[in-house]
Write a protein that holds these residues in place. Structure first.
Motif, PDB file in Angstrom:
ATOM      1  N   ALA A  17    -127.905 147.814 -73.318  1.00 17.08           N
ATOM      2  CA  ALA A  17    -126.508 147.479 -73.028  1.00 17.08           C
ATOM      3  C   ALA A  17    -126.078 148.007 -71.679  1.00 17.08           C
ATOM      4  O   ALA A  17    -125.054 147.609 -71.137  1.00 17.08           O
ATOM      5  CB  ALA A  17    -125.591 148.060 -74.101  1.00 17.08           C
ATOM      6  N   GLN A  18    -126.864 148.904 -71.122  1.00 13.61           N
ATOM      7  CA  GLN A  18    -126.435 149.558 -69.893  1.00 13.61           C
ATOM      8  C   GLN A  18    -127.068 148.921 -68.670  1.00 13.61           C
ATOM      9  O   GLN A  18    -127.721 149.563 -67.864  1.00 13.61           O
ATOM     10  CB  GLN A  18    -126.779 151.053 -69.963  1.00 13.61           C
ATOM     11  N   GLN A  19    -126.898 147.605 -68.561  1.00 13.85           N
ATOM     12  CA  GLN A  19    -127.394 146.926 -67.380  1.00 13.85           C
ATOM     13  C   GLN A  19    -126.604 147.390 -66.167  1.00 13.85           C
ATOM     14  O   GLN A  19    -125.413 147.130 -66.048  1.00 13.85           O
ATOM     15  CB  GLN A  19    -127.224 145.413 -67.542  1.00 13.85           C
ATOM     16  N   VAL A  99    -117.390 145.796 -63.814  1.00 19.03           N
ATOM     17  CA  VAL A  99    -118.551 145.744 -64.710  1.00 19.03           C
ATOM     18  C   VAL A  99    -118.896 147.139 -65.220  1.00 19.03           C
ATOM     19  O   VAL A  99    -119.186 147.328 -66.411  1.00 19.03           O
ATOM     20  CB  VAL A  99    -119.757 145.108 -63.992  1.00 19.03           C
ATOM     21  N   GLN A 103    -118.980 148.578 -69.075  1.00 21.85           N
ATOM     22  CA  GLN A 103    -120.144 149.273 -69.616  1.00 21.85           C
ATOM     23  C   GLN A 103    -119.791 150.649 -70.162  1.00 21.85           C
ATOM     24  O   GLN A 103    -120.427 151.135 -71.096  1.00 21.85           O
ATOM     25  CB  GLN A 103    -121.227 149.370 -68.548  1.00 21.85           C
ATOM     26  N   ALA A 125    -113.919 145.777 -73.386  1.00 20.13           N
ATOM     27  CA  ALA A 125    -114.957 145.432 -72.415  1.00 20.13           C
ATOM     28  C   ALA A 125    -114.866 143.964 -72.023  1.00 20.13           C
ATOM     29  O   ALA A 125    -114.991 143.605 -70.844  1.00 20.13           O
ATOM     30  CB  ALA A 125    -116.337 145.748 -72.983  1.00 20.13           C
ATOM     31  N   LEU A 129    -114.244 142.246 -68.319  1.00 19.77           N
ATOM     32  CA  LEU A 129    -115.210 141.290 -67.763  1.00 19.77           C
ATOM     33  C   LEU A 129    -114.534 139.980 -67.381  1.00 19.77           C
ATOM     34  O   LEU A 129    -114.953 139.325 -66.413  1.00 19.77           O
ATOM     35  CB  LEU A 129    -116.346 141.054 -68.763  1.00 19.77           C
ATOM     36  N   PRO A 141    -124.283 140.286 -63.111  1.00 21.34           N
ATOM     37  CA  PRO A 141    -124.143 141.340 -64.133  1.00 21.34           C
ATOM     38  C   PRO A 141    -122.932 141.182 -65.045  1.00 21.34           C
ATOM     39  O   PRO A 141    -122.929 141.744 -66.156  1.00 21.34           O
ATOM     40  CB  PRO A 141    -124.034 142.621 -63.296  1.00 21.34           C
ATOM     41  N   THR A 145    -123.721 141.690 -69.008  1.00 18.15           N
ATOM     42  CA  THR A 145    -122.983 142.678 -69.795  1.00 18.15           C
ATOM     43  C   THR A 145    -122.205 142.002 -70.917  1.00 18.15           C
ATOM     44  O   THR A 145    -122.174 142.486 -72.052  1.00 18.15           O
ATOM     45  CB  THR A 145    -122.028 143.472 -68.891  1.00 18.15           C
ATOM     46  N   ARG A 146    -121.602 140.851 -70.623  1.00 18.84           N
ATOM     47  CA  ARG A 146    -120.875 140.119 -71.655  1.00 18.84           C
ATOM     48  C   ARG A 146    -121.826 139.691 -72.781  1.00 18.84           C
ATOM     49  O   ARG A 146    -121.485 139.776 -73.960  1.00 18.84           O
ATOM     50  CB  ARG A 146    -120.191 138.893 -71.050  1.00 18.84           C
ATOM     51  N   THR A 148    -124.442 141.215 -73.787  1.00 13.12           N
ATOM     52  CA  THR A 148    -124.750 142.384 -74.594  1.00 13.12           C
ATOM     53  C   THR A 148    -123.602 142.706 -75.545  1.00 13.12           C
ATOM     54  O   THR A 148    -123.826 143.057 -76.708  1.00 13.12           O
ATOM     55  CB  THR A 148    -125.038 143.590 -73.680  1.00 13.12           C
ATOM     56  N   SER A 166    -126.199 134.363 -66.680  1.00 15.07           N
ATOM     57  CA  SER A 166    -126.599 135.449 -65.787  1.00 15.07           C
ATOM     58  C   SER A 166    -127.918 135.119 -65.098  1.00 15.07           C
ATOM     59  O   SER A 166    -128.063 135.280 -63.878  1.00 15.07           O
ATOM     60  CB  SER A 166    -126.731 136.754 -66.570  1.00 15.07           C
TER      61      SER A 166
END
Length: 354
Positions: A17-19, A99, A103, A125, A129, A141, A145-146, A148, A166
């Protein structure tokens, strides 16, 4: 077959999840550079002081962003949120900060004691986004992130759509692996294999990708290709206990007891308490070699690490049975059945012991 672990191993984890969004390209040299260097080296505790000094010397959006990233890694979520909000206020077009803020919410959710009560963090979150997308709809990203977030909300079709978007903007191997993991959860094995294959080809030196791809190949019965990738994983990352564990599983399936045993021994030497499966694998190798004393020793270690695992209890039961310790076998198989009432193999042992 030793596959009870594989679906867990292939499931999405918090690390995915931590891109990390791309770092800002413009950085003051000095404390900010030191902050970024230490953070990128995986030393957030050491980076914190330099980051705080950088913000004190120059409270720019970029420096606030760097400090917040470090604070989030250290679990200081309130401070990280405040600093990212400050960065956005100072520069509303700073897409990386949006972003990173999203996160922080995801990370806070993952580390919460009650995820059900904290699921509003995922909604926050998504709001952030959407703001990021208005600023820069071509920033990849955002969608990774979305995607995830959607996974944690069990909105898998929307997760696939976001991750694909993405990738259409920037084909990142780790994002492609994320997409593969979603396909696994959907039972779309061929799509998952295809995406892992592409991810590994794009990042051939990424040991983590090879471990997951090799594990998936093993689960799908492609033993030789699984071994090829897991062999390479331990070459790339010889200190990675999980790589050795999965390699051991592959060689166990190949019935190469020597290589399986070496791999499991490396796994437990590198990480004595994290992977009880490695002790079970080593115990099973000794069972095949008819060294039941060593088998029992290793099964006992696995049970000590994870007492409520019925599989571990069953194998300790079997080792006791083969050593003639009927009472010890009976106790362990009874415990296995308490944990899993339909455990047929444990019931069969108890029937033999009557």
């Amino acid at each position: 077959m030793r596959f009870w672990f594989l679906m867990t191993a292939l499931a999405l984890g918090g690390a995915l999840a931590q891109q990390a969004p791309s770092q800002p390209t413009s950085r003051p040299q000095n404390q900010a550079s030191l902050c970024a260097l230490l953070y990128d080296a995986g030393r957030p505790e050491a980076a914190l002081g330099a980051c705080e000094k950088a913000v004190k010397d120059a409270p720019t959006p970029e420096n606030l962003y760097l400090l917040a990233r470090v604070q989030s890694e250290l679990g200081r979520f309130t401070a990280a949120t405040e600093n990212l909000r400050r960065a956005i206020t100072m520069n509303s077009s700073f897409t990386q900060a949006y972003v990173a803020l999203a996160q922080v919410y995801v990370r806070q959710y993952l580390l919460s004691e009650n995820r059900e009560a904290s699921k509003g963090l995922l909604d926050q979150a998504l709001v952030v986004l959407r703001e990021a997308e208005r600023v820069n709809p071509k920033y990849a990203p955002i969608y990774a992130t979305r995607g995830t977030v959607f996974v944690y909300q069990n909105r898998l079709d929307q997760a696939v759509e976001s991750l694909q978007r993405s990738l259409s903007l920037k084909d990142e191997p780790v994002v492609r692996a994320l997409l593969a993991d979603v396909y696994i959860r959907q039972g779309k094995w061929e799509e998952a294999l295809k995406n892992y294959d592409e991810a590994v080809k794009a990042a051939p030196k990424n040991a983590a990708l090879r471990i997951k791809y090799g594990s998936l190949l093993l689960l799908r019965g492609n033993l030789d290709l699984a071994i090829e990738h897991l062999d390479q994983a331990v070459v790339l990352s010889p200190g990675n206990a999980e790589a050795w564990l999965r390699r051991g599983d592959a060689y166990y399936e190949k019935k190469d007891w020597q290589q399986a045993g070496v791999s499991y021994q490396q796994a437990v030497a590198l990480s004595p308490v994290r992977y009880p499966d490695a002790y079970v694998g080593l115990g099973q190798v000794y069972m095949e070699l008819k060294d039941y004393q060593k088998a029992r020793f290793n099964f006992t270690k696995a049970v000590a690490l994870e007492q409520n695992n019925p599989v571990y209890r069953y194998w300790l039961c079997r080792a006791n049975e083969l050593l003639g310790d009927k009472e010890g076998a009976r106790v362990q198989c009874e415990q296995a059945l308490k944990l899993r009432p339909d455990y047929k193999e444990a019931q069969e042992v108890l029937s033999r012991l009557k």
